[in-house]
Enzyme design. Sequence first.
Site, PDB file in Angstrom:
ATOM      1  N   HIS A  14      38.035  29.786  32.348  1.00  0.00           N
ATOM      2  CA  HIS A  14      38.159  30.707  33.489  1.00  0.00           C
ATOM      3  C   HIS A  14      36.954  31.648  33.551  1.00  0.00           C
ATOM      4  CE1 HIS A  14      41.266  33.130  36.035  1.00  0.00           C
ATOM      5  NE2 HIS A  14      40.034  33.420  36.422  1.00  0.00           N
ATOM      6  N   LEU A  69      31.137  32.397  38.038  1.00  0.00           N
ATOM      7  CA  LEU A  69      29.674  32.365  37.978  1.00  0.00           C
ATOM      8  C   LEU A  69      29.027  32.901  39.250  1.00  0.00           C
ATOM      9  CD1 LEU A  69      28.972  28.973  36.151  1.00  0.00           C
ATOM     10  CD2 LEU A  69      28.889  31.282  35.214  1.00  0.00           C
ATOM     11  N   ASP A  73      42.147  30.677  42.331  1.00  0.00           N
ATOM     12  CA  ASP A  73      42.080  31.959  41.602  1.00  0.00           C
ATOM     13  C   ASP A  73      41.408  33.068  42.387  1.00  0.00           C
ATOM     14  OD1 ASP A  73      42.464  33.582  39.191  1.00  0.00           O
ATOM     15  OD2 ASP A  73      40.296  33.672  39.252  1.00  0.00           O
ATOM     16  N   HIS A  90      46.944  31.481  39.828  1.00  0.00           N
ATOM     17  CA  HIS A  90      46.794  32.939  39.737  1.00  0.00           C
ATOM     18  C   HIS A  90      48.109  33.514  40.281  1.00  0.00           C
ATOM     19  CE1 HIS A  90      44.478  36.831  40.613  1.00  0.00           C
ATOM     20  NE2 HIS A  90      45.648  37.002  41.180  1.00  0.00           N
ATOM     21  N   HIS A 112      45.608  33.929  33.202  1.00  0.00           N
ATOM     22  CA  HIS A 112      45.682  35.330  32.753  1.00  0.00           C
ATOM     23  C   HIS A 112      47.071  35.985  32.782  1.00  0.00           C
ATOM     24  CE1 HIS A 112      45.130  35.609  37.085  1.00  0.00           C
ATOM     25  NE2 HIS A 112      43.826  35.494  37.028  1.00  0.00           N
ATOM     26  N   ASN A 120      42.158  42.380  37.922  1.00  0.00           N
ATOM     27  CA  ASN A 120      43.283  41.623  38.476  1.00  0.00           C
ATOM     28  C   ASN A 120      43.577  40.435  37.560  1.00  0.00           C
ATOM     29  OD1 ASN A 120      44.930  39.875  39.891  1.00  0.00           O
ATOM     30  ND2 ASN A 120      43.765  39.958  41.788  1.00  0.00           N
ATOM     31  N   ASP A 144      38.139  35.162  32.123  1.00  0.00           N
ATOM     32  CA  ASP A 144      38.149  35.704  33.486  1.00  0.00           C
ATOM     33  C   ASP A 144      36.904  36.576  33.701  1.00  0.00           C
ATOM     34  OD1 ASP A 144      38.811  36.216  36.091  1.00  0.00           O
ATOM     35  OD2 ASP A 144      40.563  37.455  35.652  1.00  0.00           O
TER      36      ASP A 144
HETATM   37 ZN   LIG Z   1      42.747  35.386  38.728  1.00  0.00          ZN
END
Ligand SMILES: [Zn+2]
Lengths: 326, 428
Positions: free
Chosen positions: B56, B59, B150, B177, B230, B276, B303
Amino acid sequence: MKRHLISAADLTRDDAVLILDTAEEMARVADRPIKKLPTLRGRTVVNLFFEDSTRTRISFEAAEKRLSADVINFAAKGSSVSKGESLKDTAQTLEAMGVDAVVIRHGASGAPYRLATSGWIDAAVINAGDGTHQHPTQALLDAFTMRRRLVGREAGLGQDLSGRRITIVGDILHSRVARSNVDLLHTLGAEVTLVAPPTLLPVGVGHWPCEVSYDLDSTLPKSDAVMMLRVQRERMNAAFFPTEREYSRRYGLDGDRMARMPEHAIVMHPGPMVRGMEITAEVADSDRCTAVEQVANGVHTRMAVLYLLLGGNEPAVTHARTEETK
Amino acid sequence: MSKILIRGAKVLGGEARDVLVDGETIAEVGTGIAAGDATVVEAEGRILLPGLVDLHTHLREPGREDSETVLTGTRAAASGGYTAVFAMANTFPVADTAGVVEQVWRLGREHGYCDVQPIGAVTVGLEGRKLAELGAMHDSAAAVTVFSDDGKCVDDAVIMRRALEYVKAFGGVVAQHAQEPRLTEGAQMNEGVVSAELGLGGWPAVAEESIIARDVLLAEHVGSRVHICHLSTAGSVAIVRWAKSRGIDVTAEVTPHHLLLTDELVRTYDPVYKVNPPLRTERDVMALREALADGTIDIVATDHAPHPHEDKDCEWAAAAMGMVGLETALSVVQHTMVDTGLLTWEGVADRMSFKPARIGRAEGHGRPVSAGEPANLTLLDPAYRGTVDPAGFASRSRNTPYEGRELPGRVTHTFLRGRATLMDGKLA
Ligand SMILES: [Zn+2]
């Protein structure tokens, strides 16, 4: 006192009593033919309003002018917070102009705190309301009003609100006034009860230094002051309550309900009042309602805050009288 | 081909071993291996792990190259000990076609600091309405295996069901997500005692938990596998634990910051803590650590969410959500999981390399440190102590919550198929 006034929770009992006592002195100035003190002569105060609030802005402006400060009104209205550069940029502009204090009103909770702590600016920061967080001068003027009415103008000097029972009714969830009042009234020794439908109370309210009730009628007979908060009609669309009528029926203050309050008890409202929804005209216009006094007291209280944050350490009135004898 | 001898490293935290790398593969693992013409890396007291894999990562390329690019992001990854990262699809344009995922994949190949495996969007434009061409993305050069919207939740139950079913055709996985949108309208931080006091819009735990509960049931119903991004609450952990006990094919990740930071930090109104899902309570943090230790949570994923300075140097409400994480992940995991005795280094290898590689089907990654395997390796000094200084980050962005904080451990070397991408703490 600290250098900034961001939250009512920042004030100790002694700070708060000092502000209220100083506000009484300021009130005396208002009774004179010339309602002006030289205290902040040569100091620049900016009213930085990112959110419309004519009432609060005028109140601060009157306080600043009575203290002889140079006043700049900066309405940064409409500058969206989508990127947020506006607050920092504005702060740096004001810093370059060498302002001594910034009175800030902002739609985002925490914006005054950021302004005071992020190193963008050196001036004293006074929170004039941020999002759903705090409005400390409102709490101070409310406490000032309560002390005058419940303890007495002279008798109140040096006193707090120990043992007084204050009920705050309405949209606690979205109210910076309620948050500020709970903090300050607790510091001043009062017992606070919040009354609202469960949908308009924040999760976590159980940790606040106050009682919580869903039932207005049972709290009225034991209240020394009942503060009605404005309920915005759009809350209805977000399903915080079913209809305006049902809200008024359960949580509105009308003549019948007012009659259940003790003889000496007062009704407060931070304004602007929308008669009909949370308060009926009958109540709003009665002698027990302090809404108009609150407006006047706002100027005295804000003068006290500005004086104490920016002025000297000497009592304001000594200063004023010295000036008078010249 | 060049040879490298890593001498005396504790492989997966165990006994000290010599590891000889010849070309792209591990030639030998043993003791007293002669250096010969190999470059020697003295690694006494260091820990050798399989190269880390991040399932996760953001970029930001294409579209937000001011925050990060594939080049700077993979350099950050190499600095943090990663040899493969999965790049999230919420770019501009969105990675929802074969063209965009191939572009990201090619950029990764060209820059070469670590392997870049693009994640494809589940729905067109991340809008949640229409399935993206999942099969075409899988069939492209990028060979996408992980799909995620996500940044946004696939909140429509029918779309989520169809996505879960559809990717079965090619062994893909949907990474969710979990954020019920209506329950989080205007949300700015964890809903609770602190949000009530600060007057910031609350983000209730149940907004995450209700989606996870729904999705594990959907995965069970259609016999597919689902990955939950996450996790941030104790309740989410309980649901995943229940789902696994029931035999549902679910995997889950936790970020380093959710293993360490709590919503108390938001009292500073410093947007560096705005993320988040939001930082939760101490109780949640403890539940997440425990779940990572006992395997309920399968992996650590960063993340990594880079943002330029100006997007964070503002008031809380206006600030962007997210924090960078690639370069500090291993230190935070050491601090929260290893130094606390919750996880061994073998456990770290499992949660940060073996399992993420398996979930994302990253070829050649997350393999044992043994002869014949690709030489994707990470060497770290667990005894190192120092404060985090973002000025030294390889990432283009500096939005770290750890600035000035002391964290243990430091990655000294990273090897991607036998080539050092990080050497003595410096990018090669
Ligand atoms: Zn997320």
